[in-house]
Design an enzyme around this catalytic site. Structure first.
Site, PDB file in Angstrom:
ATOM      1  N   HIS A   1       0.086  -3.521  -2.687  1.00 30.66           N
ATOM      2  CA  HIS A   1       0.149  -3.182  -4.110  1.00 30.66           C
ATOM      3  C   HIS A   1       1.460  -3.717  -4.667  1.00 30.66           C
ATOM      4  O   HIS A   1       2.486  -3.698  -3.987  1.00 30.66           O
ATOM      5  CB  HIS A   1       0.081  -1.668  -4.321  1.00 30.66           C
ATOM      6  CG  HIS A   1      -1.241  -1.083  -3.955  1.00 30.66           C
ATOM      7  ND1 HIS A   1      -2.358  -1.194  -4.759  1.00 30.66           N
ATOM      8  CD2 HIS A   1      -1.643  -0.400  -2.855  1.00 30.66           C
ATOM      9  CE1 HIS A   1      -3.377  -0.601  -4.176  1.00 30.66           C
ATOM     10  NE2 HIS A   1      -2.976  -0.109  -3.012  1.00 30.66           N
TER      11      HIS A   1
ATOM     12  N   CYS B   1      -0.979  -6.082 -10.296  1.00 32.97           N
ATOM     13  CA  CYS B   1      -2.164  -5.754  -9.487  1.00 32.97           C
ATOM     14  C   CYS B   1      -3.444  -6.108 -10.238  1.00 32.97           C
ATOM     15  O   CYS B   1      -4.369  -6.683  -9.659  1.00 32.97           O
ATOM     16  CB  CYS B   1      -2.189  -4.267  -9.116  1.00 32.97           C
ATOM     17  SG  CYS B   1      -1.226  -3.868  -7.648  1.00 32.97           S
TER      18      CYS B   1
END
Length: 115
Positions: free
Chosen positions: A23, A35
């Site tokens: 992430h 993201c």
């Protein structure tokens, strides 16, 4: 950090597989533009390959992970189309890396044909 690994064949430099893990942690969950951008580009590419070429790409997808393999036994004309779409994905991910390099890293590995 998001890590993108592009696996290319040694002899022809064709993309054989790619994996996206992690992430970005650029923003709060659900509001992270890095993201979201990487997800849109990579998942969108898989969807485009399948819709435009009819070739289903074996993949594994879950939170923070997308692994995709490119079938080796694909007809040459379809393979050319698939590679163009995948190379386009790489350019888009590189553009994200240029702007947000603190949150994403791209690595290319070379593999032998057929393995």
């Amino acid at each position: 950090m998001i890590r993108v690994n592009i696996e290319r064949t040694r002899s022809r430099r064709k993309i054989a597989a790619f994996a996206v893990t992690g992430h970005a942690l650029y923003g709060k969950h659900g509001h992270d533009i890095v993201c979201a951008g990487v997800s849109a580009v990579t998942v969108g590419t898989v969807n485009a390959v399948e819709k435009l070429t009819g070739v289903s790409l074996p993949n594994e997808m879950r939170d923070g992970l997308l692994k995709v393999c490119i079938p080796e036994d694909t007809d040459e004309a379809l393979s050319v189309q698939i590679q163009l779409l995948l190379e386009s994905m790489v350019v888009m991910i590189e553009s994200i890396e240029e702007a947000y390099g603190k949150y994403i890293a791209i690595k290319t590995t070379i593999t032998e044909e057929g393995g």
